[in-house]
Structure formats: C-alpha cells, structure tokens
Enzyme design. Sequence first.
Site, PDB file in Angstrom:
ATOM      1  N   HIS A  64      17.845 -50.577   5.690  1.00 46.23           N
ATOM      2  CA  HIS A  64      16.927 -50.010   6.953  1.00 46.23           C
ATOM      3  C   HIS A  64      17.281 -48.424   6.865  1.00 46.23           C
ATOM      4  CE1 HIS A  64      20.890 -50.480   8.763  1.00 46.23           C
ATOM      5  NE2 HIS A  64      20.491 -49.864   9.689  1.00 46.23           N
ATOM      6  N   HIS A 115      18.500 -45.913   8.746  1.00 46.41           N
ATOM      7  CA  HIS A 115      19.522 -45.454   9.556  1.00 46.41           C
ATOM      8  C   HIS A 115      20.318 -44.490   8.706  1.00 46.41           C
ATOM      9  CE1 HIS A 115      19.273 -47.966  13.520  1.00 46.41           C
ATOM     10  NE2 HIS A 115      18.422 -47.180  13.371  1.00 46.41           N
ATOM     11  N   ASP A 140      23.141 -43.715   8.559  1.00 43.36           N
ATOM     12  CA  ASP A 140      24.344 -44.032   8.125  1.00 43.36           C
ATOM     13  C   ASP A 140      24.610 -45.106   7.029  1.00 43.36           C
ATOM     14  OD1 ASP A 140      23.719 -45.910  10.014  1.00 43.36           O
ATOM     15  OD2 ASP A 140      25.706 -46.531  10.459  1.00 43.36           O
ATOM     16  N   HIS A 141      23.282 -45.283   6.656  1.00 43.46           N
ATOM     17  CA  HIS A 141      22.856 -46.176   5.551  1.00 43.46           C
ATOM     18  C   HIS A 141      22.204 -45.468   4.344  1.00 43.46           C
ATOM     19  CE1 HIS A 141      24.087 -50.117   7.421  1.00 43.46           C
ATOM     20  NE2 HIS A 141      24.089 -49.298   8.487  1.00 43.46           N
ATOM     21  N   HIS A 192      16.882 -54.740  15.014  1.00 43.25           N
ATOM     22  CA  HIS A 192      17.716 -53.481  14.849  1.00 43.25           C
ATOM     23  C   HIS A 192      16.879 -52.120  14.570  1.00 43.25           C
ATOM     24  CE1 HIS A 192      21.155 -50.968  14.354  1.00 43.25           C
ATOM     25  NE2 HIS A 192      20.854 -50.798  13.004  1.00 43.25           N
ATOM     26  N   ASP A 212      22.626 -54.128   9.117  1.00 43.18           N
ATOM     27  CA  ASP A 212      22.871 -54.125  10.495  1.00 43.18           C
ATOM     28  C   ASP A 212      22.075 -55.188  11.248  1.00 43.18           C
ATOM     29  OD1 ASP A 212      24.497 -52.209   9.750  1.00 43.18           O
ATOM     30  OD2 ASP A 212      23.519 -50.568  10.945  1.00 43.18           O
TER      31      ASP A 212
HETATM   32 ZN   LIG Z   1      21.659 -49.396  11.660  1.00 41.64          ZN
END
Ligand SMILES: [Zn+2]
Length: 256
Positions: A57, A59, A61-62, A115, A134
């Site tokens: 996904h 985000h 932090d990914h 999410h 997540d």
């Molecule tokens: Zn996430």
Amino acid sequence: MAKLEIHQFPTRGDNYGVLIHDPGTGATAAIDAPDAQDLLAALEETGWALTDILVTHHHFDHTAGIEAVKRKTGCTVTGPAREAGAIPGLDTEVKEGDEVVVGGAKAQVIETPGHTRGHVSYYFPDEDIVFVGDTLFSVGCGKLLEGDAKTMWSSLSKLAVLPEDTKVYCGHEYTDANCRFALTVEPENEALQARAKEAAANAAKGAPSLPSTIGQELATNPFLRASSPAIQKRLGMEGRPLDEVFGEVRHRKDVI
Ligand SMILES: [Zn+2]
C-alpha cells in the site's frame, strides 16, 4: 516449485522489512521498501540481488525507500493498481486475482482494502506464506484510515480462510501491546493468554513475535474473532452482524 528463503529485519522503529529469495533462479523480492538504507544493508548482508519490490500500500513507511533502491538495483516495482498514483516508481499494477512471479515462486494478489483504499496482500500458496502489509497484524489489524468496518471485515475474512499453517508476515511488530488489548476483550481465551506470555518474553529480549500463522491468528486475534460468543457477550453485541462486532472491537482499540 521454489522453496523461498526469507530474511526479516527491523526497520524504521517498529516496521519489519522482508526479503524473499528463490535460490533456484536467484530472484529476490522485497515486500515494501520502508527505508532504502536498511533495505540495501539487508541485501548486502544476505548477498542477494534485488529483482522486485512488491508493494502492499501507498503509506510512506512502506514506500519511502522505493526510488533510491530502484535506482541502485534496477528492480521492478509491483503494487496495487488502485493506488498507482500514490506509489513512486511503480512499473506493474496489480489487482484481485492477478499472479505475481518471483523467480520460480508464484503469488496470488488478494485485494484487502480498509487500512487504505487499494491495499493488497500477496499469497504464495505453494510456499504457505502470505504478506499482509498493514491489513492483519499479529493479534491486531490495521487502522481504518481509508475504509469502513464492513470493508475491512471483508478483507480480513479473505485472509481468515487461507490454510491455518500459512505463515503471516505483516508490516509492523505490535504483538506485545496487541495482546494486552486483546486480553481486555477476551480475557478467558487460553490460547491468547499463552501468546501474551510468549510475546512479552520476546519483547523483553528484543526478539520479534513474527511471523505468526493464520491458525494462531484465528485462535487469538480479537479482530478475526467477531463470532466468539465471549467477545460478543462482553461487548453486549450477542447475535449482531460480524462486521459490526469487528467495528466495535476496532473502535475500542482506537480509543484506548
Ligand atoms: Zn499503513
């Protein structure tokens, strides 16, 4: 059939990065790229040459490490079509039912929104492994940032029907804290009590409680246990639709 080798490493604090490697072909994929430096260090440590990044996904932090790692390795970046505009360096867009190949290993794409709007999981049936980003955590689940409880319950239900010995790799390590919350929802669950002890012991020595398995999650994760009579009773929601029970568990976790 490939037998994947797996290297899991902590990154960005509580994120976990994963590399998978097919020794037969040399193909290596990272599941997400939270941090370029940590990912490149993991490649250095294993001696594996990166061929792919499989993104769950959008985000930060990914995805923060994608561009630098792609420049350095020339890897191919695969990720959810529904988040194509938000993922840097995306080469291949995937959707529900698509097949992703890493060397000799094959993954099925399972759309698991909730999410985020387009979140996907990667399931390798011949390897008994699923990468859930997540969506599902060890004794927990992702926050409903871009979806409602009904959507997330439907996504979790797709993961819950995978074979029980399937190993679950998720994007963050929150097991210890998740167990403490889960015990407030279902304190009488003996499998959960045992898991909480194990997670606390792991946390004390700085060891991960990941991966878990679908079977362990079904037995202990309150977000998959909306049908548990004990949970329904504790929430005063006996006989209510499971997505609503799930939604209430999620709400309680959000407000503690
Ligand atoms: Zn996430």
